[in-house]
Design an enzyme around this catalytic site. Structure first.
Site, PDB file in Angstrom:
ATOM      1  N   HIS A 179       0.863  -1.188   0.000  1.00  0.00           N
ATOM      2  CA  HIS A 179       0.000   0.000   0.000  1.00  0.00           C
ATOM      3  C   HIS A 179       0.898   1.236   0.000  1.00  0.00           C
ATOM      4  O   HIS A 179       2.024   1.185   0.488  1.00  0.00           O
ATOM      5  CB  HIS A 179      -0.882  -0.003   1.252  1.00  0.00           C
ATOM      6  CG  HIS A 179      -2.020   0.970   1.185  1.00  0.00           C
ATOM      7  ND1 HIS A 179      -3.241   0.643   0.651  1.00  0.00           N
ATOM      8  CD2 HIS A 179      -2.133   2.261   1.586  1.00  0.00           C
ATOM      9  CE1 HIS A 179      -4.053   1.691   0.727  1.00  0.00           C
ATOM     10  NE2 HIS A 179      -3.404   2.692   1.281  1.00  0.00           N
TER      11      HIS A 179
ATOM     12  N   ASP B 147     -14.696   2.837   6.361  1.00  0.00           N
ATOM     13  CA  ASP B 147     -13.561   3.683   5.983  1.00  0.00           C
ATOM     14  C   ASP B 147     -13.903   4.529   4.763  1.00  0.00           C
ATOM     15  O   ASP B 147     -13.545   5.704   4.681  1.00  0.00           O
ATOM     16  CB  ASP B 147     -12.314   2.838   5.714  1.00  0.00           C
ATOM     17  CG  ASP B 147     -11.200   3.695   5.137  1.00  0.00           C
ATOM     18  OD1 ASP B 147     -10.772   4.624   5.838  1.00  0.00           O
ATOM     19  OD2 ASP B 147     -10.805   3.488   3.974  1.00  0.00           O
TER      20      ASP B 147
ATOM     21  N   ARG C  32     -13.807  12.922   5.902  1.00  0.00           N
ATOM     22  CA  ARG C  32     -12.562  13.606   6.309  1.00  0.00           C
ATOM     23  C   ARG C  32     -12.071  14.529   5.208  1.00  0.00           C
ATOM     24  O   ARG C  32     -11.600  15.638   5.458  1.00  0.00           O
ATOM     25  CB  ARG C  32     -11.484  12.567   6.625  1.00  0.00           C
ATOM     26  CG  ARG C  32     -11.704  11.852   7.945  1.00  0.00           C
ATOM     27  CD  ARG C  32     -10.851  10.599   8.022  1.00  0.00           C
ATOM     28  NE  ARG C  32      -9.449  10.857   7.798  1.00  0.00           N
ATOM     29  CZ  ARG C  32      -8.600   9.972   7.260  1.00  0.00           C
ATOM     30  NH1 ARG C  32      -9.003   8.779   6.895  1.00  0.00           N
ATOM     31  NH2 ARG C  32      -7.339  10.288   7.099  1.00  0.00           N
TER      32      ARG C  32
ATOM     33  N   SER D 179      -7.413   3.918   8.765  1.00  0.00           N
ATOM     34  CA  SER D 179      -7.987   3.817   7.417  1.00  0.00           C
ATOM     35  C   SER D 179      -7.214   2.786   6.593  1.00  0.00           C
ATOM     36  O   SER D 179      -7.797   1.870   6.001  1.00  0.00           O
ATOM     37  CB  SER D 179      -7.920   5.203   6.756  1.00  0.00           C
ATOM     38  OG  SER D 179      -8.108   5.123   5.380  1.00  0.00           O
TER      39      SER D 179
ATOM     40  N   LYS E  33      -8.375  -1.468   5.745  1.00  0.00           N
ATOM     41  CA  LYS E  33      -8.520  -1.991   4.376  1.00  0.00           C
ATOM     42  C   LYS E  33      -7.616  -3.199   4.156  1.00  0.00           C
ATOM     43  O   LYS E  33      -7.979  -4.156   3.493  1.00  0.00           O
ATOM     44  CB  LYS E  33      -8.185  -0.901   3.356  1.00  0.00           C
ATOM     45  CG  LYS E  33      -9.298   0.106   3.182  1.00  0.00           C
ATOM     46  CD  LYS E  33      -9.006   1.060   2.049  1.00  0.00           C
ATOM     47  CE  LYS E  33      -7.905   2.023   2.372  1.00  0.00           C
ATOM     48  NZ  LYS E  33      -8.249   3.409   2.493  1.00  0.00           N
TER      49      LYS E  33
HETATM   50  N1  URA Z   1      -4.688   6.502   2.253  1.00  0.00           N
HETATM   51  C1  URA Z   1      -5.723   5.845   2.847  1.00  0.00           C
HETATM   52  O1  URA Z   1      -6.103   4.750   2.431  1.00  0.00           O
HETATM   53  N2  URA Z   1      -6.322   6.450   3.898  1.00  0.00           N
HETATM   54  C2  URA Z   1      -5.944   7.636   4.394  1.00  0.00           C
HETATM   55  O2  URA Z   1      -6.523   8.098   5.351  1.00  0.00           O
HETATM   56  C3  URA Z   1      -4.878   8.303   3.753  1.00  0.00           C
HETATM   57  C4  URA Z   1      -4.250   7.713   2.687  1.00  0.00           C
END
Ligand code: URA
Length: 437
Positions: free
Chosen positions: A82, A161, A168, A183, A187
């Site tokens: 990620h 999320d 947000r 967040s 995921k």
């Molecule tokens: N990437 C994400 O998946 N979530 C965030 O809050 C910021 C960057």
């Protein structure tokens, strides 16, 4: 339980317990808690922060808010990757076929770009025919068959999320360490990853503006990973200037193909090899990081990485004959050079400003519903630290609207800052954070 009492508690800097956090996540996901109430709570969290326990409870509650993907049928260690986001970030397009060619199974669900950052799904969809929504069974079968599949988020993964992230974004509360950590990790947990490698970008084009913040974010995600039984490694990388040369969807696919064939810019190569070596290590393919990098380099040189990329594209309906010759690539109507007005050294190319400019040309979206123009963007010929002569080409603007050309050229001339002294080059790999194993 009552959302007003929770907002008041957080406003007064008190800690929320597990039951309260679960109540909030469930209520916000199913609509019984309103946007304005969630916004008030999120703002209180943004201002006062969260304890480690609160952050972990929020992560697990969000991970459990939707489906959890079970990849155990693959009988392999699934290492997911990620990035906290960046400009010109085509790392997944290069890195994932490369590690798959080394025997690491890749089951990757990627996102679309929003605002000034790009998204891997938009880049993949700029290849004619490539299907990013193929259903979960096909996704798993593809990983079994060729060792790699890259799709958009088809499953209802961590819906809490998704909702909280948009909220947000709309109330200026993205850059919060506990909120970003929960967040991302929610995921990753929901997508079935057993081990996780995260590219934590730092600098002008990243959410984390300095090393202290980036390290804190990394430590938070590693701690959550540990509690959830998901070993996590964070690689902190420089995002002051865009990564590599191209910013824009098809332009980045072109750069990724060149990279897979061995023509990589220094910064892109550094990020790919560093993240890749940790992916190989976590997957038990090669424990020694230097040997892992050698294996990765070898698979670029011997063509296996590019071959795996073509297999991935073909297997998901993409036209590989189109990729065989860049002459086939659709181009923007106007491709215009930006010349240097002076001689000297480049000392700044603000990644966020370049990302915004590319977005304005049509490469990104301001709202989720916006359509992407796959051909437009910016190609940098020079990078920070390079010496430039007056009249040399600094970059090319690719645009489809004549009115964009002059403003984009002027903007780039302003964004690319030059001085007489050679600046000190910032390293691409800034630090590694792991749980000490
Ligand atoms: N990437 C994400 O998946 N979530 C965030 O809050 C910021 C960057």
């Amino acid at each position: 339980m009552n959302i007003l009492e929770m907002i008041e508690k957080k406003r007064e800097k008190q800690e929320l317990n597990q039951k309260e956090i679960e109540f909030f996540v469930e209520g916000y996901t199913n609509g019984t808690i309103m946007d304005y109430q969630a916004a008030a709570l999120v703002m209180a969290i943004f201002i006062h922060g969260m304890t480690k326990e609160e952050t972990t409870n929020l992560t697990l509650a969000m991970a459990k808010s939707g489906e959890i993907l079970d990849l155990s049928s693959l009988h392999k260690i699934i290492v997911d990757k990620h990035s906290t986001g960046g400009v010109g970030d085509k790392v997944s397009l290069v890195l994932l076929p490369l590690v798959a060619s080394c025997g690491v199974p890749v089951a990757k669900m990627s996102g679309r770009g929003l605002g000034f950052t790009g998204g891997t799904v938009d880049k993949l969809e700029s290849i004619p025919g490539y299907q990013t929504s193929i259903g979960i069974n096909n996704f798993v079968q593809n990983v079994e068959k060729i060792g790699i599949s890259m799709i958009s988020q088809t499953l209802n993964l961590a819906p809490a999320d998704k909702k909280l992230y948009s909220l947000r974004d709309s109330i200026a509360c993205v850059e919060s360490i506990p909120l970003i950590a929960s967040s991302i990790m929610s995921k990753k947990i929901a997508s079935g990853a057993q081990k996780i490698v995260i590219d934590v970008t730092v600098g002008k084009g990243a959410f984390m503006q300095n090393m202290a913040e980036a390290k804190e974010l990394a430590k938070e995600m590693i701690a959550i990973g540990k509690l959830a039984g998901r070993e996590t490694v964070c690689v902190l990388t420089n995002m002051d200037e865009p990564l590599g040369k191209a910013v824009g969807n098809l332009l980045e696919v072109e750069e990724a193909i060149k990279a897979l064939k061995g023509d990589l810019s220094e910064d892109l190569e550094a990020v790919v090899l560093e993240l890749g070596s940790y992916m190989l290590k976590l997957a038990n393919v090669e424990k020694n990081l230097e040997k892992a990098k050698e294996l990765l380099r070898r698979n670029i040189e011997n063509g296996k990485a590019y071959h795996k990329f073509l297999e991935l594209i073909q297997n998901q309906g993409g036209d590989i004959s189109y990729l065989s010759d860049f002459e086939n690539f659709e181009r923007a109507k106007y491709i215009e050079p930006v010349y240097s007005q002076q001689e000297g050294y480049i000392y700044e190319m603000n990644a966020k400003q370049i990302g915004k400019l590319a977005s304005h040309l049509g490469a990104g979206r301001i709202r989720k519903e916006d359509k992407i123009d796959k051909t437009v963007g910016i190609v940098l010929l020079k990078k920070v630290g390079d010496e430039v002569q007056k009249g040399e080409v600094l970059a090319y603007v690719h645009a489809n609207h004549i009115q964009h050309i002059e403003t984009a050229k002027e903007e780039l001339t302003r964004i690319i800052k030059m001085g007489k002294e050679k600046p000190k080059k910032i390293a691409t790999i800034l630090a590694i954070e792991n749980d000490g194993k």
